[in-house]
Design a protein around this motif. Structure first.
Motif, PDB file in Angstrom:
ATOM      1  N   TRP A 116       0.853  -1.184   0.000  1.00 34.90           N
ATOM      2  CA  TRP A 116       0.000   0.000   0.000  1.00 34.90           C
ATOM      3  C   TRP A 116       0.891   1.236   0.000  1.00 34.90           C
ATOM      4  N   GLU A 117       0.417   2.297  -0.597  1.00 37.57           N
ATOM      5  CA  GLU A 117       1.204   3.526  -0.706  1.00 37.57           C
ATOM      6  C   GLU A 117       1.569   4.044   0.683  1.00 37.57           C
ATOM      7  N   ARG A 118       2.807   4.450   0.848  1.00 35.65           N
ATOM      8  CA  ARG A 118       3.245   4.983   2.148  1.00 35.65           C
ATOM      9  C   ARG A 118       4.102   6.236   2.001  1.00 35.65           C
ATOM     10  N   ILE A 119       3.879   6.989   0.946  1.00 33.15           N
ATOM     11  CA  ILE A 119       4.561   8.276   0.793  1.00 33.15           C
ATOM     12  C   ILE A 119       4.132   9.192   1.931  1.00 33.15           C
ATOM     13  N   PRO A 120       5.055   9.846   2.617  1.00 29.41           N
ATOM     14  CA  PRO A 120       4.693  10.762   3.704  1.00 29.41           C
ATOM     15  C   PRO A 120       3.686  11.815   3.223  1.00 29.41           C
ATOM     16  N   GLY A 121       2.650  11.999   3.997  1.00 29.23           N
ATOM     17  CA  GLY A 121       1.627  12.972   3.622  1.00 29.23           C
ATOM     18  C   GLY A 121       0.429  12.351   2.936  1.00 29.23           C
ATOM     19  N   PHE A 122       0.551  11.095   2.500  1.00 28.21           N
ATOM     20  CA  PHE A 122      -0.585  10.408   1.885  1.00 28.21           C
ATOM     21  C   PHE A 122      -1.535   9.915   2.980  1.00 28.21           C
ATOM     22  N   GLY A 123      -2.760  10.390   2.949  1.00 27.64           N
ATOM     23  CA  GLY A 123      -3.745   9.950   3.913  1.00 27.64           C
ATOM     24  C   GLY A 123      -4.345   8.611   3.514  1.00 27.64           C
TER      25      GLY A 123
ATOM     26  N   MET B 124      -4.871   1.981  -4.446  1.00 27.18           N
ATOM     27  CA  MET B 124      -5.068   0.544  -4.597  1.00 27.18           C
ATOM     28  C   MET B 124      -6.205   0.254  -5.569  1.00 27.18           C
ATOM     29  N   CYS B 125      -7.183   1.143  -5.651  1.00 24.94           N
ATOM     30  CA  CYS B 125      -8.239   0.982  -6.662  1.00 24.94           C
ATOM     31  C   CYS B 125      -7.647   1.034  -8.067  1.00 24.94           C
TER      32      CYS B 125
ATOM     33  N   TRP C  91     -17.256   5.818 -10.746  1.00 25.06           N
ATOM     34  CA  TRP C  91     -17.908   4.511 -10.748  1.00 25.06           C
ATOM     35  C   TRP C  91     -16.925   3.408 -10.352  1.00 25.06           C
ATOM     36  N   TRP C  92     -15.712   3.417 -10.955  1.00 23.93           N
ATOM     37  CA  TRP C  92     -14.773   2.334 -10.720  1.00 23.93           C
ATOM     38  C   TRP C  92     -14.241   2.330  -9.288  1.00 23.93           C
ATOM     39  N   ARG C  93     -13.877   3.474  -8.762  1.00 23.84           N
ATOM     40  CA  ARG C  93     -13.346   3.497  -7.405  1.00 23.84           C
ATOM     41  C   ARG C  93     -14.389   3.001  -6.411  1.00 23.84           C
ATOM     42  N   ALA C  94     -15.638   3.308  -6.690  1.00 24.56           N
ATOM     43  CA  ALA C  94     -16.709   2.807  -5.835  1.00 24.56           C
ATOM     44  C   ALA C  94     -16.756   1.278  -5.879  1.00 24.56           C
ATOM     45  N   GLN C  95     -16.646   0.705  -7.081  1.00 23.88           N
ATOM     46  CA  GLN C  95     -16.686  -0.749  -7.217  1.00 23.88           C
ATOM     47  C   GLN C  95     -15.462  -1.406  -6.580  1.00 23.88           C
ATOM     48  N   ALA C  96     -14.300  -0.847  -6.836  1.00 24.80           N
ATOM     49  CA  ALA C  96     -13.060  -1.438  -6.325  1.00 24.80           C
ATOM     50  C   ALA C  96     -13.023  -1.402  -4.800  1.00 24.80           C
ATOM     51  N   LEU C  97     -13.376  -0.277  -4.206  1.00 27.05           N
ATOM     52  CA  LEU C  97     -13.326  -0.168  -2.747  1.00 27.05           C
ATOM     53  C   LEU C  97     -14.403  -1.023  -2.096  1.00 27.05           C
TER      54      LEU C  97
ATOM     55  N   TYR D 151       4.983   0.118 -12.651  1.00 25.05           N
ATOM     56  CA  TYR D 151       4.014   1.033 -13.252  1.00 25.05           C
ATOM     57  C   TYR D 151       4.307   2.461 -12.800  1.00 25.05           C
ATOM     58  N   THR D 152       4.025   3.396 -13.685  1.00 23.23           N
ATOM     59  CA  THR D 152       4.238   4.806 -13.366  1.00 23.23           C
ATOM     60  C   THR D 152       3.111   5.320 -12.472  1.00 23.23           C
ATOM     61  N   THR D 153       3.379   6.422 -11.833  1.00 15.67           N
ATOM     62  CA  THR D 153       2.353   7.055 -10.988  1.00 15.67           C
ATOM     63  C   THR D 153       1.117   7.382 -11.811  1.00 15.67           C
ATOM     64  N   LYS D 154       1.319   7.846 -13.032  1.00 14.08           N
ATOM     65  CA  LYS D 154       0.188   8.184 -13.898  1.00 14.08           C
ATOM     66  C   LYS D 154      -0.647   6.948 -14.220  1.00 14.08           C
ATOM     67  N   GLN D 155       0.026   5.831 -14.457  1.00 18.76           N
ATOM     68  CA  GLN D 155      -0.704   4.600 -14.748  1.00 18.76           C
ATOM     69  C   GLN D 155      -1.561   4.157 -13.553  1.00 18.76           C
ATOM     70  N   ILE D 156      -1.020   4.326 -12.356  1.00 15.71           N
ATOM     71  CA  ILE D 156      -1.743   3.899 -11.161  1.00 15.71           C
ATOM     72  C   ILE D 156      -2.941   4.791 -10.890  1.00 15.71           C
ATOM     73  N   TRP D 157      -2.750   6.090 -11.054  1.00 17.01           N
ATOM     74  CA  TRP D 157      -3.813   7.029 -10.674  1.00 17.01           C
ATOM     75  C   TRP D 157      -4.793   7.316 -11.795  1.00 17.01           C
ATOM     76  N   THR D 158      -4.375   7.103 -13.043  1.00 16.95           N
ATOM     77  CA  THR D 158      -5.291   7.390 -14.163  1.00 16.95           C
ATOM     78  C   THR D 158      -5.299   6.247 -15.169  1.00 16.95           C
ATOM     79  N   ALA D 159      -5.104   5.030 -14.653  1.00 13.74           N
ATOM     80  CA  ALA D 159      -5.101   3.864 -15.549  1.00 13.74           C
ATOM     81  C   ALA D 159      -6.471   3.700 -16.204  1.00 13.74           C
ATOM     82  N   PRO D 160      -6.515   3.137 -17.412  1.00 15.03           N
ATOM     83  CA  PRO D 160      -7.813   2.914 -18.067  1.00 15.03           C
ATOM     84  C   PRO D 160      -8.724   2.051 -17.211  1.00 15.03           C
ATOM     85  N   ILE D 161      -9.975   2.452 -17.102  1.00 12.77           N
ATOM     86  CA  ILE D 161     -10.951   1.686 -16.338  1.00 12.77           C
ATOM     87  C   ILE D 161     -11.248   0.381 -17.082  1.00 12.77           C
TER      88      ILE D 161
END
Length: 580
Positions: free
Chosen positions: A239-246, A254-255, A368-374, A326-336
């Motif tokens: 799981w992401e553990r960059i300081p400042g990430f809530g 993770m979604c 929609w996707w984050r709702a399903q994944a979480l 994977y790049t940060t962009k891929q993780i945060w804006t990967a194709p649904i």
């Protein structure tokens, strides 16, 4: 004598105690005692009125009611008459008045303190001081619930889907008689392939489009029958553990990884979770998502994935990948994932911002996707998380639950009710009911502090303006579950005397605009994880919700509600940030 009249109270106590010790056991003496004490009670009440003594908020009171209000912040939640009666019985030691509501609540508290999971509260032999204790309607038997959930979170012995049938919850373990089976009536034989996962509440119209179908398909994807099949590939990620990430950012990240895993036909396996790296998470669940929720995949697949991580050939052939691939962009804006088409294109417009109902926005697919994944990742709570919720519910609703039990006169007949074993309908049907919550309940999450650098911060008064709008439409609404890290927000609740507020008052809140990272560090890892997580889950179960869509936390709460049967409850937001 202090301003609260404590001098009068202490003088009365000493006087009553002296009189009680001097009195004999004769009938005439007893009559005199009763008359004398009645006079004392009336006099004390009269003096209290003259000195504006507030029984419900007496600073020197040690009553359960007082501490309950202090813990939950419900200054106006107690019934004055009951509180006065209780305080009199405590302050005047010669009067042996046992408050039945206080007795019920205290008994629950004592047993819950021994085990948050609450199994002792639901056993046949539960006793406190030799007396039976009624089962608390607001608490859950966490151990039993977890056992039932485990049955529907694994394949059957022949590799079929779990028993996702009309036999809900505890009914799946109902023992049919030989006669029933001989006559061909067996609910377990219903085809599970046509059934949907039991963690989805409500109909299709009560949730985001295709929610039940999507949840079933994600579970199947994450639970291959044979994890050792060479065609099964894995994505292993901390799981992401960059300081400042809530926590909200960790959930959202993770979604994104789950989306990548589905698109690449990999099984997602989560590894180190820093939020669970504390003493509350025991044994193998420490530092793992499985401390709070059921694992994202089977233990067999987890073991296989970690085994392959030590095999060079698995890396070379791409059988194993990790987050760093994977790049940060891929993780945060990967194709649904497009497995289900584009159901977000016809989501119902149930969100209102600035008085306008929003029908469409730029990132509807991600909403929609984050709702399903979480929803999938949080599909079942562990016994530990269930116990945390038990404590929260008891602190907030325990007194009211005790009043309900007492008003139903169950305490008078509890000895008779508990002599025999539990009936079938109680064991298998009623046990499926969720813990009691006073309803209707509105959840309000107020995000301020350092969030001002990311979104428009709105004051508490605007949240309450929207709350009053909902109440105007639903006049029976007068309860708010309030979550906020800001002390000033809690202080302002005193202005709104026509609302009952529930909140955790045992957590120190922010004063000023310190960063969330600094604030959480001051609380410690265990508290800074458990406290917001309980508030998150309570918000998903409330009847209505007010938040700020500019906050990732509120964004995710909204998604959990819209995959939890709450989509038609709507959502009122105080700001229009991010993708709107």
């Amino acid at each position: 004598m202090d301003g609260n009249g404590n001098g009068n109270g202490k003088s009365l106590e000493r006087m009553v105690s002296l009189k009680a010790l001097q009195m004999g056991n004769s009938l005439s003496c007893q009559i005199c005692v009763i008359g004398f004490l009645c006079g004392v009670c009336l006099t004390s009440l009269f003096l209290a009125a003259l000195t504006s003594f507030d029984f419900a908020a007496a600073p020197n009171s040690t009553s359960t009611s007082y501490f309950l209000n202090a813990f939950t912040g419900r200054e106006s939640d107690s019934k004055p008459q009951a509180v006065e009666k209780m305080l009199i019985s405590q302050n005047i030691i010669a009067v042996r008045v046992k408050d039945p509501i206080n007795s019920i609540y205290s008994a629950w508290s004592a047993i819950l303190n021994k085990s948050n999971s609450g199994e002792d509260l639901f056993s046949q032999n539960t006793a406190t001081d030799g007396s039976k204790v009624h089962r608390p309607p607001h608490l859950e038997n966490c151990k039993s619930t977890s056992e039932v959930n485990r049955l529907v979170d694994k394949h059957t012995e022949n590799g079929e889907l779990p028993p996702w049938t009309m036999w809900k919850g505890f009914l799946s373990s109902y023992p049919l008689s030989t006669k029933d089976e001989q006559q061909g009536y067996n609910g377990h034989q219903i085809n599970s392939k046509a059934a949907y996962p039991p963690w989805i509440k409500g109909s299709d119209e009560d949730n985001y489009p295709l929610t039940r179908e999507v949840q079933r398909d994600i579970w199947v994807h994450q639970h291959p029958v044979n994890c050792s099949d060479p065609n099964v590939r894995f994505l292993v990620s901390d799981w992401e553990r960059i300081p400042g990430f809530g926590m909200g950012a960790q959930f959202a990240g993770m979604c994104g990884l789950l989306a990548i895993a589905i698109n690449e036909k990999r099984v997602l396996v989560t590894n180190y979770y820093n939020r669970a790296d504390h003493d509350g998470c025991k044994g193998a669940s420490r530092s793992s998502w499985s401390c709070y929720f059921f694992p994202e995949t089977s233990q067999e697949c987890r073991d296989r994935a970690f085994e392959l991580m030590n095999v060079k050939e698995a890396w070379e052939k791409g059988i194993i990948t990790v987050k760093e691939n994977y790049t940060t962009k891929q993780i945060w804006t990967a194709p649904i994932p497009r497995v289900w088409g584009s159901p977000w294109s016809y989501m119902q417009p149930t969100t209102e911002i600035n008085g306008k109902l929003i029908g469409y926005h730029r990132k509807m697919d991600w909403r929609w996707w984050r709702a399903q994944a979480l929803r999938y990742l949080m599909r079942f709570q562990t016994e530990y998380t269930c116990g945390l919720l038990n404590v929260a519910r008891h602190s907030a609703f325990g007194w009211e639950a005790a009043e309900l039990v007492h008003s139903a006169h169950v305490s008078e007949s509890i000895q008779d009710d508990m002599k025999g074993s539990r009936s079938g309908i109680e064991e298998y049907v009623w046990s499926n009911h969720e813990p009691w919550t006073p309803r209707p309940l509105l959840s309000v999450h107020v995000r301020m502090g350092d969030k001002a650098c990311e979104m428009k911060v709105v004051q508490f008064e605007e949240y309450m303006r929207l709350a009053n709008r909902i109440r105007h439409r639903f006049p029976d609404l007068n309860r708010i579950w309030l979550s906020s890290e800001m002390k000033e927000v809690i202080d302002k609740t005193k202005i709104y005397g026509n609302w009952k507020f529930y909140y955790s008052n045992n957590v120190r809140r922010q004063v000023g605009n310190m960063t969330m990272a600094v604030y959480e560090a001051s609380l410690g890892r265990e508290t800074s994880t458990n406290y917001p997580l309980v508030n998150f889950l309570m918000a998903t179960e409330a009847d209505y919700f007010i938040g700020a869509l500019g906050s990732t936390w509120c964004f995710l709460i909204d998604g959990m509600r819209n995959t939890g049967g709450k989509v038609m409850a709507g959502y009122l937001s105080v700001n229009k940030d991010r993708f709107w």
